[in-house]
Motif scaffolding. Structure first.
Motif, PDB file in Angstrom:
ATOM      1  N   TRP A 117       0.846  -1.196   0.000  1.00 43.52           N
ATOM      2  CA  TRP A 117       0.000   0.000   0.000  1.00 43.52           C
ATOM      3  C   TRP A 117       0.882   1.246   0.000  1.00 43.52           C
ATOM      4  O   TRP A 117       0.619   2.196  -0.746  1.00 43.52           O
ATOM      5  CB  TRP A 117      -0.924   0.004   1.227  1.00 43.52           C
ATOM      6  CG  TRP A 117      -1.899   1.147   1.203  1.00 43.52           C
ATOM      7  CD1 TRP A 117      -3.177   1.112   0.756  1.00 43.52           C
ATOM      8  CD2 TRP A 117      -1.654   2.501   1.618  1.00 43.52           C
ATOM      9  NE1 TRP A 117      -3.743   2.354   0.871  1.00 43.52           N
ATOM     10  CE2 TRP A 117      -2.826   3.230   1.398  1.00 43.52           C
ATOM     11  CE3 TRP A 117      -0.555   3.169   2.159  1.00 43.52           C
ATOM     12  CZ2 TRP A 117      -2.943   4.578   1.683  1.00 43.52           C
ATOM     13  CZ3 TRP A 117      -0.669   4.520   2.446  1.00 43.52           C
ATOM     14  CH2 TRP A 117      -1.842   5.223   2.210  1.00 43.52           C
ATOM     15  N   PRO A 145       0.774   4.642   5.510  1.00 40.89           N
ATOM     16  CA  PRO A 145      -0.670   4.743   5.726  1.00 40.89           C
ATOM     17  C   PRO A 145      -0.987   5.364   7.086  1.00 40.89           C
ATOM     18  O   PRO A 145      -0.263   5.156   8.055  1.00 40.89           O
ATOM     19  CB  PRO A 145      -1.148   3.290   5.676  1.00 40.89           C
ATOM     20  CG  PRO A 145       0.037   2.473   6.038  1.00 40.89           C
ATOM     21  CD  PRO A 145       1.233   3.245   5.539  1.00 40.89           C
ATOM     22  N   THR A 149      -6.230   3.586   7.854  1.00 45.87           N
ATOM     23  CA  THR A 149      -5.927   2.759   6.684  1.00 45.87           C
ATOM     24  C   THR A 149      -5.138   1.523   7.097  1.00 45.87           C
ATOM     25  O   THR A 149      -5.419   0.409   6.638  1.00 45.87           O
ATOM     26  CB  THR A 149      -5.144   3.579   5.636  1.00 45.87           C
ATOM     27  OG1 THR A 149      -5.953   4.685   5.234  1.00 45.87           O
ATOM     28  CG2 THR A 149      -4.788   2.735   4.423  1.00 45.87           C
ATOM     29  N   ARG A 152      -7.407  -1.039   8.595  1.00 43.97           N
ATOM     30  CA  ARG A 152      -8.198  -1.714   7.563  1.00 43.97           C
ATOM     31  C   ARG A 152      -7.356  -2.764   6.843  1.00 43.97           C
ATOM     32  O   ARG A 152      -7.797  -3.901   6.638  1.00 43.97           O
ATOM     33  CB  ARG A 152      -8.757  -0.708   6.556  1.00 43.97           C
ATOM     34  CG  ARG A 152      -9.592  -1.363   5.466  1.00 43.97           C
ATOM     35  CD  ARG A 152     -10.057  -0.375   4.393  1.00 43.97           C
ATOM     36  NE  ARG A 152      -9.015   0.478   3.863  1.00 43.97           N
ATOM     37  CZ  ARG A 152      -8.078   0.093   2.975  1.00 43.97           C
ATOM     38  NH1 ARG A 152      -8.042  -1.149   2.545  1.00 43.97           N
ATOM     39  NH2 ARG A 152      -7.184   0.950   2.530  1.00 43.97           N
TER      40      ARG A 152
END
Length: 164
Positions: A117, A145, A149, A152
Motif C-alpha cells: 500500500w 498509511p 488505513t 483496515r
C-alpha cells in the motif's frame, strides 16, 4: 521460528500436542513447544503441574505467535505500533485471534500488505518541508498509511479480504 513442531493452525492443535506431551512426561519438548509458540513460561509451569487442562486459548495462541514473529522480523517504531494493534485486536475480537493463528498468515505477510500500500500511495513531499528537513534531492515522496488505513489493511489481511 517454528523449527521443531512446525506452525500450528489453532490453539486446539497446540493444546492437543501439549496434552499428549504431558501424558508422555516429555517436559523438555513441552518447553520447546511453549517457546516456539510464545506461551508464557509461568503458564507452562501451571500446565505442567496440572493446574490447567490446556496450555493456551485462541487469544494467547495468537498473541504468542505475533510476539514470536515480531522478534523474527525485528519490528520497531511504526511496525511496533502495528504489532500492538494486532495484539489488541486479538484480545478484543476472538475471530481475529483465530485468524491470526491460522497457517499461512504471518506478521511478515501482513507488513508486506502495508508496504505494498505504501509504495502504491506515495505522495510528493512539499519543497518547504524538504528544505526544513535538509533534504537536497530534487524529489522526495512518502507513503505511510494513516492509522485508519493501516487498521483496515491489517484486518483485511488476517480476515482473508486482501486482494492479491
Amino acid at each position: 521460528m517454528f523449527d521443531r513442531f512446525g506452525e500450528f493452525d489453532s490453539a486446539a492443535e497446540i493444546n492437543e500436542t501439549a496434552v499428549n506431551l504431558r501424558k508422555e512426561g516429555d517436559m523438555d519438548s513441552l518447553k520447546v513447544l511453549a517457546e516456539e509458540n510464545g506461551i508464557d513460561q509461568d503458564i507452562l509451569e501451571v500446565f505442567i503441574d496440572g493446574g490447567l487442562f490446556y496450555l493456551c486459548d485462541d487469544m494467547t495462541a495468537a498473541i504468542g505467535k505475533i510476539e514470536v514473529e515480531a522478534k523474527e522480523v525485528k519490528c520497531a517504531e511504526i511496525l511496533g505500533d502495528w504489532v500492538e494493534y494486532i495484539k489488541a485486536q486479538c484480545m478484543e475480537r476472538p475471530e481475529m485471534a483465530g485468524r491470526v493463528r491460522k497457517k499461512g498468515k504471518s506478521l511478515a505477510g501482513c507488513v508486506a500488505e502495508l508496504l505494498k500500500w505504501s509504495f502504491k500511495h506515495q505522495i510528493p513531499v512539499d519543497k518547504t518541508i524538504m528544505k526544513a528537513a535538509g533534504v537536497t534531492t530534487g524529489k522526495c515522496t512518502i507513503g505511510i498509511p494513516g492509522m485508519a488505513t493501516a487498521k483496515r489493511i491489517i484486518t483485511d489481511y488476517y480476515m482473508g479480504r486482501c486482494q492479491r
